[in-house]
Design a protein around this motif. Structure first.
Motif, short mmCIF file in Angstrom:
data_model
loop_
_atom_site.label_atom_id
_atom_site.label_comp_id
_atom_site.label_asym_id
_atom_site.label_seq_id
_atom_site.Cartn_x
_atom_site.Cartn_y
_atom_site.Cartn_z
N ALA A 41 0.84 -1.20 0.00
CA ALA A 41 0.00 0.00 0.00
C ALA A 41 0.87 1.25 0.00
N GLU A 45 0.49 4.64 -2.17
CA GLU A 45 0.40 5.96 -1.54
C GLU A 45 1.51 6.89 -2.06
N GLN A 130 7.53 -6.04 4.53
CA GLN A 130 6.75 -4.99 5.19
C GLN A 130 5.50 -5.56 5.87
N ILE A 134 4.76 -5.55 9.95
CA ILE A 134 3.57 -4.90 10.50
C ILE A 134 2.76 -5.91 11.32
N VAL A 178 -12.17 -7.29 9.17
CA VAL A 178 -13.03 -6.30 8.51
C VAL A 178 -12.38 -5.92 7.18
N LYS A 183 -13.44 -9.69 0.05
CA LYS A 183 -12.37 -10.36 0.82
C LYS A 183 -12.87 -11.13 2.04
N LEU A 216 -5.38 -1.19 9.89
CA LEU A 216 -4.58 -0.98 8.67
C LEU A 216 -5.25 0.01 7.75
N ALA A 217 -6.44 0.45 8.09
CA ALA A 217 -7.20 1.38 7.24
C ALA A 217 -8.02 2.28 8.17
N GLY A 240 -3.76 4.93 7.24
CA GLY A 240 -5.11 5.47 7.03
C GLY A 240 -5.03 6.97 6.82
N LEU A 266 1.22 2.49 15.79
CA LEU A 266 2.23 1.44 15.70
C LEU A 266 3.32 1.94 14.75
N LEU A 307 -3.97 -3.41 -6.63
CA LEU A 307 -3.89 -3.28 -5.17
C LEU A 307 -4.65 -2.04 -4.69
N1 NAP Z 1 2.82 2.59 10.89
C1 NAP Z 1 3.90 2.25 10.20
O1 NAP Z 1 5.02 2.32 10.72
C2 NAP Z 1 3.77 1.74 8.79
C3 NAP Z 1 4.86 1.15 8.13
C4 NAP Z 1 4.68 0.69 6.82
C5 NAP Z 1 3.44 0.79 6.21
N2 NAP Z 1 2.40 1.36 6.88
C6 NAP Z 1 1.02 1.48 6.31
O2 NAP Z 1 0.32 0.28 6.51
C7 NAP Z 1 -0.90 0.39 5.77
C8 NAP Z 1 -1.51 -0.96 5.39
O3 NAP Z 1 -0.61 -1.75 4.71
P1 NAP Z 1 -1.02 -3.13 3.94
O4 NAP Z 1 0.23 -3.55 3.25
O5 NAP Z 1 -1.69 -4.10 4.83
O6 NAP Z 1 -2.09 -2.62 2.89
P2 NAP Z 1 -3.09 -3.42 1.94
O7 NAP Z 1 -2.48 -4.70 1.48
O8 NAP Z 1 -3.58 -2.45 0.90
O9 NAP Z 1 -4.27 -3.76 2.94
C9 NAP Z 1 -5.14 -2.81 3.45
C10 NAP Z 1 -6.54 -3.43 3.43
O10 NAP Z 1 -7.47 -2.51 4.03
C11 NAP Z 1 -8.66 -2.51 3.25
N3 NAP Z 1 -9.43 -1.30 3.49
C12 NAP Z 1 -9.34 -0.08 2.90
N4 NAP Z 1 -10.23 0.77 3.42
C13 NAP Z 1 -10.89 0.09 4.38
C14 NAP Z 1 -11.92 0.44 5.30
N5 NAP Z 1 -12.44 1.66 5.32
N6 NAP Z 1 -12.35 -0.50 6.16
C15 NAP Z 1 -11.83 -1.74 6.15
N7 NAP Z 1 -10.86 -2.14 5.30
C16 NAP Z 1 -10.39 -1.24 4.42
C17 NAP Z 1 -8.12 -2.64 1.84
O11 NAP Z 1 -9.11 -3.08 0.94
P3 NAP Z 1 -9.90 -2.07 -0.03
O12 NAP Z 1 -8.90 -1.07 -0.53
O13 NAP Z 1 -10.54 -2.90 -1.03
O14 NAP Z 1 -10.95 -1.43 0.83
C18 NAP Z 1 -7.05 -3.71 2.03
O15 NAP Z 1 -7.59 -5.00 1.97
C19 NAP Z 1 -0.57 1.35 4.63
O16 NAP Z 1 -1.36 2.50 4.78
C20 NAP Z 1 0.91 1.70 4.83
O17 NAP Z 1 1.24 3.03 4.50
C21 NAP Z 1 2.54 1.82 8.15
#
Ligand code: NAP
Length: 321
Positions: A41, A45, A130, A134, A178, A183, A216-217, A240, A266, A307
């Motif tokens: 993701a 972004e 990644q 996480i 969720v 999915k 995660l969102a 998010g 986190l 994605l």
């Molecule tokens: N905090 C940190 O240190 C850190 C480090 C690295 C990355 N991140 C962040 O981690 C995040 C998630 O990464 P990931 O690799 O797991 O992403 P991902 O593979 O895109 O998974 C995110 C999931 O959330 C779903 N989603 C989107 N909007 C939603 C909503 N309103 N309610 C429920 N589900 C929803 C998406 O599906 P749909 O799009 O179909 O809804 C997708 O299945 C990213 O934003 C990234 O920037 C954070």
């Protein structure tokens, strides 16, 4: 070499497959022939420059012109002081801080590289860094999930969610996933006890409490998460909206104090050195990596769109060469 390049923020169509100079490793670097790149993701972004936190380091134009951070491949050349690796070694890395994975070759500081676990394919190794970091830190290190706890994973059908659901189940939790309707079945197949379609039901409004919410969102006000936690519960923001992030940072520690609820960011420690426990679990067959689709290098834009538009169940991987 061929690489997928962008010079301004925008939709996937702005990405170009081009010939660029093959990078030359500095003394402490290793030149890796890339075989597979996990799509995150964060790539989506940083391509679009949304949310705003993805523009750190490049507020108007992207700082790095080649995306792709989770790589697996083979050492082609080593810098003078990069003595930990030899040409021909299979390696993997998370290079989020400097990117460059969507290319035939990338230079990586040897400190960021690790030998590729023998039981994994290039594609599986590229899927892990990644999302695995996480999930492990969200469920175990910081989440501290205990048997019998109620855990909700918002975004449970994506890359990190895929590992997080499995890890929470493995540690004896009752897991709710969720995500969007496409999915739900996928999350059940990973072991989720309950699934919620995010378009039909707002989990913060149904009155069920959780011991851990891994988000995660995250797009809701921090108060909504507070009411969804049981006393003593933990909420962890991973990704998010910036509005939610600011609320979590500014008032998160205050609003839950009376009921011992923790509402926190986190801040994931990225890097393959943090992946040992999850690699071990995958070796023991307790955690699986689900790769939904593979795209060749020339189709990185399609991979990112797939994605970003929310179709990916588990991981999407770009294969190179
Ligand atoms: N905090 C940190 O240190 C850190 C480090 C690295 C990355 N991140 C962040 O981690 C995040 C998630 O990464 P990931 O690799 O797991 O992403 P991902 O593979 O895109 O998974 C995110 C999931 O959330 C779903 N989603 C989107 N909007 C939603 C909503 N309103 N309610 C429920 N589900 C929803 C998406 O599906 P749909 O799009 O179909 O809804 C997708 O299945 C990213 O934003 C990234 O920037 C954070």
């Amino acid at each position: 070499m061929k690489a997928v390049v962008y010079t301004r923020y925008g939709p996937p169509e702005i990405l170009r497959l081009m010939d660029v100079d093959t990078p030359v490793p500095a003394d402490d670097q290793v030149l890796v022939k890339v075989h597979a790149v996990g799509v995150n993701a964060s790539d989506w972004e940083m391509l679009r420059g949304k949310p705003m936190y993805s523009r750190i380091g490049g507020p108007f134009r992207p700082r790095h012109h080649i995306l792709g951070s989770d790589i697996a491949g083979r050492v082609a050349l080593t810098g003078r002081n990069a003595t930990a690796f030899r040409p021909g070694d299979d390696v993997f890395a998370d290079i989020l801080s400097f990117m460059g994975g969507f290319a035939e070759y990338v230079c990586v500081p040897q400190i960021a590289l690790a030998p590729m676990p023998a039981h994994l394919t290039y594609e599986e190794a590229a899927a892990l860094p990644q999302a695995g970091a996480i999930a492990w830190q969200g469920i175990r290190d910081k989440g501290q999930v205990q048997p019998g706890e109620r855990v909700l994973i918002n975004g449970g059908g994506g890359g990190s969610g895929m590992y997080a659901v499995q890890l929470a189940k493995l540690h004896g939790a009752e897991v709710t996933g969720v995500d969007n309707v496409e999915k739900l079945e996928f999350m059940r197949s990973l072991g989720a006890d309950h699934v919620i379609d995010c378009a039909r039901e707002d989990f913060t409004r149904v009155g069920r409490g959780y011991d851990l919410i891994l988000d995660l969102a995250a797009y809701r006000p921090a108060f909504a998460y507070r009411r969804s936690l049981r006393p003593g519960g933990r909420y962890l923001y991973v990704g998010g909206s910036v509005a939610t992030l600011l609320q979590v940072l500014l008032i998160g520690s205050l609003i839950g104090r009376a009921e011992r609820k923790k509402i926190q960011l986190l801040a994931v420690r990225l890097g393959v050195e943090h992946l040992h426990p999850i690699v071990e679990l995958s070796q023991q067959g307790k955690i699986t990596t689900v790769i939904d689709r593979r795209f060749p290098l020339r189709q990185v834009s399609a991979a990112l769109r797939y994605l970003g538009e929310g179709h990916a169940k588990g991981k999407v991987v770009v294969t190179v060469g």
